[in-house]
Design a protein around this motif. Structure first.
Motif, PDB file in Angstrom:
ATOM      1  N   HIS A  73       0.859  -1.194   0.000  1.00 26.42           N
ATOM      2  CA  HIS A  73       0.000   0.000   0.000  1.00 26.42           C
ATOM      3  C   HIS A  73       0.891   1.238   0.000  1.00 26.42           C
ATOM      4  N   TRP A  74       0.834   1.975  -1.102  1.00 24.77           N
ATOM      5  CA  TRP A  74       1.649   3.202  -1.214  1.00 24.77           C
ATOM      6  C   TRP A  74       0.870   4.360  -0.612  1.00 24.77           C
ATOM      7  N   ASN A  75       0.630   4.277   0.698  1.00 28.51           N
ATOM      8  CA  ASN A  75      -0.272   5.255   1.336  1.00 28.51           C
ATOM      9  C   ASN A  75       0.462   6.525   1.760  1.00 28.51           C
ATOM     10  N   SER A  76       0.991   7.192   0.765  1.00 23.39           N
ATOM     11  CA  SER A  76       1.665   8.470   0.994  1.00 23.39           C
ATOM     12  C   SER A  76       1.547   9.292  -0.274  1.00 23.39           C
ATOM     13  N   PRO A  77       1.345  10.602  -0.164  1.00 25.32           N
ATOM     14  CA  PRO A  77       1.324  11.433  -1.382  1.00 25.32           C
ATOM     15  C   PRO A  77       2.634  11.335  -2.150  1.00 25.32           C
TER      16      PRO A  77
END
Length: 752
Positions: free
Chosen positions: A376-380
């Motif tokens: 999960h690339w949960n960063s801007p």
């Protein structure tokens, strides 16, 4: 036994331990051989799911018995050794064999066993029915999210062995993009449904939200209402997710829910909800570290039964009285709800949502590659996050980003496929083709369905109500990419470009466009990707994609290797009014010229162009190799003309024209090199369009290496034979369509 010397007792106990292990293995081996299979076979080779479950249960029971027997022996062994100084070594040996330390509790034993299964050579068969339909939901709005979600879908399709039904909550932009993408992708055993996000906005618009996802970041709260009432459960995913395993394994976890559990989530891997990131940091209430909502298992049937819609609303209203707004959108409300109702949550193992951002504990979720399930690339910042394994994760992501989506059009063997009307039509057309036909490959190309991704980049042009607006329409491939910046400098109006590219090339183009200051600042250019497939360049199909997606009343049908004169956009709009194109069938011809120089001081006026023509710096287009293509323009007359003049159609005429957007489309039988524009102008003439030459307009062709298709045309007699065959068939079709008026085209062709 206690009368024996110490060494004798030690040897006897070790012998007993060895004997029990051997007898156990012989017992299990004999049992398995009776069933016709060896214990040495990995579990993934078991013939049926039922046999696998039964055998696994028997095996687990016997292993527990052996573990208990050996625990007793180790205890006796430890007592017998007394103070001999060997207890520690033997104890550590036992731990190495059985994988549990002296202070391991029941939960740790269970976790250790689960970790061991992560490292088996074969993945465990998911506990789902063969051909069971798996439902996946995503909220997707805008151009960028529509592009991101394709990578998620690819990763799911790559690993899946079950039919899938995707449910997309979309705005109008994402709906337009994704509906055509899936329609043209034609993946077997995949259904897609769309739900209008605008209809759901009122459900969440009252919640103040500081998260960058905006109102769409709250819409997962509405899924019990948005999705069909007969849908019982669904996997909900963010668009920045990449799967590294079969999604059926995640779907199977629904069966592990207790009767009361309604939501499955992975613990948050950052310290956000602990409230210690900075001074006066006050997050929403959460259970411990809280949960991340990038991956959710929603038991919709149970949620509806407990009144989810009312419950989350009451939670949000209560917390907003003190918190004033959400910081992490729906995640804050989910966590506040779970804090009040912890019995309703089923905690998923953290490898189902390995959260990559600068401040997470994600590295504790995995020890080996086989542990990874979902990234999960949960960063801007996405791929630029700080993580010691970020290159590995990045490469895994890029694998799916650039993976050829055509390879995912594979059938699920053993699962019935519901044929669509389009697939039935294509199958019928394919069966009509004669494989012994010399031109089979050309005819096959005509019925090939290419994946199309509209508006690959941000597009913000809106119509102003100006009935004279014109879109420049063109197509290109990777080898013409360098022309884009120059065209944008020469044409300030809207542009519709179709790009024929592979998945990997499309990503190269994306990086190029994002790095270009010129392209970044142009929001009125629609880039539409037509994905490569087949042997030939489907030039007219690609042109039609660009033409269909122009949204102005008029279109300028050009080629990407031509630069329009400065100010052409405004001049053409005035000409549209002057020639009353709203009420007359006219095609305005922009005269074409060329230079053989890669560096050219572009003419700023007609007078300057004529001077360069006289000096030999410029030439009329293709005068030395294909004069007929533009001879009817009558360049001699154009030199002195001050008003538009009409010309008659002649064989092989292929000018660049401005027409109304509802003009005929290009004939898609023509692929590669030859007759793709000629046939289009012929049909315009058949429909009685007047060909009007504009006296103060021009465009200049810039030099480039010959295309691959031109080389094939020049070197292959078979290619030229098939092109001539297609021409003859086109003439016949034109005659059937337009009757006697079309006979002149056949006569003109024979006179050449």
């Amino acid at each position: 036994i206690m009368h024996l010397p110490f060494r004798g007792r030690l040897k006897l106990l070790m012998a007993s331990l060895t004997a029990i292990i051997l007898l156990t293995w012989l017992y299990l081996l004999a049992g398995n051989l009776e069933n016709g299979r060896s214990l040495l076979l990995p579990p993934c080779l078991v013939e049926t799911p039922e046999a696998h479950v039964l055998e696994r249960a028997v095996l687990e029971s016997r292993v527990r018995e052996v573990e208990e027997e050996n625990r007793q022996i180790r205890l006796q062994l430890s007592q017998a050794q007394g103070t001999a100084g060997q207890a520690a070594d033997v104890g550590n040996y036992g731990n190495a064999v059985w994988g549990a330390s002296a202070d391991t509790g029941p939960e740790d034993v269970e976790n250790t066993a689960e970790e061991r299964t992560n490292h088996t050579e074969c993945p465990r068969s998911p506990m789902v029915q063969k051909c069971e339909l798996i439902h996946v939901a995503c909220v997707c709005a805008g151009h960028n999210a529509s592009r991101d979600v394709v990578t998620l879908v690819k990763s799911i399709l790559f690993h899946r062995r079950n039919p899938l039904h995707f449910h997309f909550i979309t705005d109008a932009v994402a709906n337009q993009i994704l509906s055509l993408l899936f329609q043209s992708w034609m993946v077997p055993s995949v259904q897609v449904s769309f739900y209008d996000a605008d209809e759901l906005k009122s459900e969440v618009s009252w919640i103040p939200n500081k998260h960058y996802s905006g109102i769409y970041g709250l819409m997962k709260l509405t899924l019990t209402k948005a999705l069909p009432s007969d849908l019982t459960k669904v996997i909900v995913l963010d668009t920045d997710i990449t799967f590294a395993t079969d999604i059926a394994e995640l779907w199977a976890i629904f069966k592990k829910f207790t009767d009361k559990q309604v939501i499955g989530l992975v613990e948050n891997q950052s310290d956000w909800y602990l409230g210690n990131l900075w001074k006066n940091h006050k997050p929403w209430p959460a259970l411990g570290r809280g949960f991340n909502t990038g991956v959710i298992l929603l038991y919709l049937e149970r949620l509806r039964r407990i009144g989810w819609e009312q419950m989350w609303r009451l939670t949000a209203e209560r917390e907003l009285m003190s918190m004033l707004s959400t910081s992490l959108a729906d995640q804050d409300i989910f966590n506040a709800f779970i804090k009040q109702n912890p019995v309703l949550v089923h905690q998923l193992p953290c490898f189902w949502n390995v959260q990559l951002s600068d401040h997470t504990r994600s590295e504790q979720c995995y020890t080996e590659v086989s542990d990874l399930k979902v990234i999960h690339w949960n960063s801007p910042k996405k791929l630029r996050v700080k993580n010691k394994h970020v290159e590995f994760f990045r490469n895994l992501y890029l694998t799916f980003l650039e993976y050829d989506g055509n390879l995912l059009r594979r059938e699920l063997f053993g699962c019935p496929t519901q044929a669509t009307s389009e697939s039935i039509r294509l199958q019928g057309a394919l069966e009509e083709l004669d494989e012994d036909d010399q031109c089979y490959d050309f005819r096959r190309e005509r019925i090939t369905v290419h994946r199309v991704h509209l508006y690959f980049l941000q597009y913000e042009y809106t119509l102003t109500g100006d009935e004279t607006d014109i879109t420049l329409v063109a197509q290109l491939s990777m080898d013409r990419l360098q022309m884009l910046e120059a065209i944008c400098k020469h044409w300030e109006g809207p542009i519709s470009l179709a790009l024929y590219m592979s998945d990997a090339e499309a990503q190269q183009f994306l990086r190029y466009a994002q790095a270009s200051e010129v392209l970044k600042n142009r929001k009125n250019v629609g880039y539409h990707i037509v994905y490569k497939e087949g042997q030939f360049y489907p030039v007219n199909l690609v042109r039609n994609v660009a033409l269909r997606n122009a949204n102005t009343p008029y279109v300028f049908l050009a080629d990407v290797d031509f630069l329009p004169m400065y100010g052409l956009y405004d001049y053409l709009r005035k000409s549209v009014v002057q020639l009353d194109m709203a009420h007359a069938k006219k095609a305005l011809v922009v005269p074409a010229f060329e230079t053989l120089r890669y560096r050219l001081s572009f003419p700023k006026s007609k007078a300057e162009l004529l001077s360069m023509l006289d000096m030999g710096t410029l030439y009329t287009f293709r005068y030395h190799v294909w004069t007929k293509g533009h001879a009817p323009t009558n360049y001699a007359k154009w030199r002195t003309a001050t008003t538009p003049y009409k010309v008659e159609w002649e064989a092989d005429f292929e000018p660049y024209v401005v027409v109304r957007r509802d003009c005929p489309e290009y004939d898609q039988r023509f692929v590669g090199f030859g007759w793709n524009k000629v046939s289009h102008i012929m049909e315009l003439d058949a429909q009685e369009y007047d060909l009007m030459i504009l006296p103060n307009a021009f465009m200049v062709h810039m030099p480039h290496a010959p295309s691959f298709d031109i080389s094939k045309f020049r070197s292959s007699p078979g290619y030229r034979y098939c092109l001539q065959t297609l021409k003859d068939e086109f003439h016949q079709d034109l005659s059937r369509k337009y009757g006697a008026a079309a006979l002149k085209y056949l006569t003109a062709q024979r006179n050449i």
